[in-house]
Structures are given as structure tokens and as C-alpha cells.
Design a protein around this motif. Structure first.
Motif, PDB file in Angstrom:
ATOM      1  N   CYS A 221      -1.376   0.859   7.573  1.00  0.00           N
ATOM      2  CA  CYS A 221      -0.040   0.258   7.450  1.00  0.00           C
ATOM      3  C   CYS A 221       1.043   1.113   8.098  1.00  0.00           C
ATOM      4  CB  CYS A 221       0.301   0.014   5.983  1.00  0.00           C
ATOM      5  SG  CYS A 221      -0.623  -1.326   5.222  1.00  0.00           S
TER       6      CYS A 221
ATOM      7  N   SER B 180       0.842  -1.191   0.000  1.00  0.00           N
ATOM      8  CA  SER B 180       0.000   0.000   0.000  1.00  0.00           C
ATOM      9  C   SER B 180       0.874   1.237   0.000  1.00  0.00           C
ATOM     10  CB  SER B 180      -0.917   0.014   1.228  1.00  0.00           C
ATOM     11  OG  SER B 180      -1.766   1.145   1.199  1.00  0.00           O
ATOM     12  N   ARG B 181       0.379   2.237  -0.645  1.00  0.00           N
ATOM     13  CA  ARG B 181       1.072   3.532  -0.677  1.00  0.00           C
ATOM     14  C   ARG B 181       0.043   4.625  -0.924  1.00  0.00           C
ATOM     15  NH1 ARG B 181       5.022   3.478  -5.621  1.00  0.00           N
ATOM     16  NH2 ARG B 181       5.361   5.525  -4.770  1.00  0.00           N
TER      17      ARG B 181
ATOM     18  N   ALA C 139      -3.135   2.776   3.580  1.00  0.00           N
ATOM     19  CA  ALA C 139      -1.771   3.291   3.805  1.00  0.00           C
ATOM     20  C   ALA C 139      -1.626   3.873   5.210  1.00  0.00           C
ATOM     21  CB  ALA C 139      -1.404   4.335   2.754  1.00  0.00           C
TER      22      ALA C 139
ATOM     23  N   THR D 157      -1.226  -3.704  -5.605  1.00  0.00           N
ATOM     24  CA  THR D 157      -0.982  -2.517  -4.793  1.00  0.00           C
ATOM     25  C   THR D 157      -2.304  -1.817  -4.529  1.00  0.00           C
ATOM     26  OG1 THR D 157       1.227  -2.196  -5.715  1.00  0.00           O
ATOM     27  CG2 THR D 157       0.194  -0.264  -4.704  1.00  0.00           C
TER      28      THR D 157
ATOM     29  N   ILE E 286       7.030   2.389   0.783  1.00  0.00           N
ATOM     30  CA  ILE E 286       5.869   1.604   0.374  1.00  0.00           C
ATOM     31  C   ILE E 286       5.607   0.603   1.490  1.00  0.00           C
ATOM     32  CG2 ILE E 286       4.964  -0.047  -1.287  1.00  0.00           C
ATOM     33  CD1 ILE E 286       6.749   1.310  -3.389  1.00  0.00           C
ATOM     34  N   CYS E 287       4.405   0.573   1.996  1.00  0.00           N
ATOM     35  CA  CYS E 287       4.059  -0.332   3.089  1.00  0.00           C
ATOM     36  C   CYS E 287       3.751  -1.705   2.529  1.00  0.00           C
ATOM     37  CB  CYS E 287       2.843   0.210   3.841  1.00  0.00           C
ATOM     38  SG  CYS E 287       3.117   1.795   4.618  1.00  0.00           S
TER      39      CYS E 287
ATOM     40  N   TYR F 101      -3.599   1.798  -3.616  1.00  0.00           N
ATOM     41  CA  TYR F 101      -3.257   3.212  -3.535  1.00  0.00           C
ATOM     42  C   TYR F 101      -4.310   3.887  -2.659  1.00  0.00           C
ATOM     43  CZ  TYR F 101       0.048   2.526  -7.329  1.00  0.00           C
ATOM     44  OH  TYR F 101       1.106   2.094  -8.094  1.00  0.00           O
ATOM     45  N   THR F 102      -3.845   4.523  -1.608  1.00  0.00           N
ATOM     46  CA  THR F 102      -4.744   5.216  -0.688  1.00  0.00           C
ATOM     47  C   THR F 102      -4.787   6.692  -1.054  1.00  0.00           C
ATOM     48  OG1 THR F 102      -4.344   3.630   1.076  1.00  0.00           O
ATOM     49  CG2 THR F 102      -5.148   5.799   1.734  1.00  0.00           C
TER      50      THR F 102
END
Length: 149
Positions: free
Chosen positions: A121, A69-70, A118, A94, A82-83, A96-97
Motif C-alpha cells: 500500500c 492496512s497499517r 502495508a 484492518t 493508515i493506508c 496489520y502488517t
């Protein structure tokens, strides 16, 4: 283990995915609500984030395990970790938040978009995330999905 969802309409996903019986925290939508709702939870708590997410290419109704997640940056890129989730090696999806509902993207690879992961995380070391695709970047379709139409 703590199940974390953004809204009450995601409770049905908790049952569908086999996580009923675990404590559930409903954070509210967005990063600020996540921080407020989870600020007193121990950092080493095992977190399972379950929720709806939009997608650029994945089919509505598809369930995905998130690998990383990012934050979504539409204008400016900057160094940011990047988590990786506990399922990082099992998933190339992935999440994306964003701080707003995503209605378009230039991202080419299949991914999902949410407004919480994100932040979760960033707060916890042991996060798993399962997302159910609610829409293909369409707010009207998202609302129909979560309202059960």
C-alpha cells in the motif's frame, strides 16, 4: 492489473477467488522482499493482493476484503498514515502488517495480520486486498493450512 502474492502456496487462492489469467508476482515473505519484487512496477498499476493472514477473532477459512492496512507497532506508537484500500468504504477490516509472525495481540476488534500489505500500500495508489484466514495466531496451524493438511 497485477496479482501480488507472497508465496507460491497462495497460487491456489488466486484461482479460487477468480483471478487466474492475470499476471502474478510472487514477492516472497516480508517487506524487504515486497520492495525488491515490486520496485520497477508503475505506481499507478492496479494491484490485487491475495494471501493468507492470521486473525485474532475471525474464523479459519473466512475470506475478507481488507479496508485498510497499517504497520503493527507493539511497543511504540508514532504518526503514520493508515493506508486505505480501494475497498475502504466497503470493509472495516484492518490488516496489520508485521515484520514477524504474530502470535498474540492486545487488539480487540476483528482484524487480520500479514507481513506484506502495508508495504504494498505504501508503494501503490490502487490496491485491493483479499485475505483468507489461515490461523488464529498459531504458527503450527498456519503451516498446516498452507501445506494443505
Amino acid at each position: 492489473m497485477l496479482v501480488v502474492i507472497a508465496s507460491n502456496n497462495e497460487r491456489k487462492l488466486v484461482s479460487e477467488l477468480g483471478y487466474e489469467g492475470y499476471p502474478i508476482v510472487v514477492t516472497g515473505i516480508g517487506g524487504v522482499n515486497v520492495i525488491r519484487a515490486l520496485k520497477n512496477v508503475a505506481r499507478n498499476e492496479e494491484i490485487v493482493n491475495i494471501g493468507y493472514a492470521g486473525s485474532n477473532h475471525l474464523q479459519v477459512g473466512e475470506r475478507v476484503v481488507v479496508g485498510s492496512s497499517r504497520l503493527l507497532h507493539e511497543v511504540v506508537e508514532y504518526d503514520e498514515e493508515i493506508c486505505k484500500t480501494v475497498d475502504f468504504s466497503k470493509s472495516d477490516i484492518t490488516c496489520y502488517t508485521s515484520t514477524d509472525f504474530v502470535t498474540k495481540t492486545e487488539i480487540k476488534e476483528p482484524c487480520v495480520f500479514d507481513m506484506e500489505l502495508a508495504f504494498i500500500c505504501a508503494m501503490f495508489d490502487n490496491v485491493k486486498s483479499i485475505k483468507v484466514v489461515s490461523d488464529n495466531l498459531d504458527l503450527h496451524a498456519y503451516n498446516k493450512c498452507v501445506d494443505g493438511e
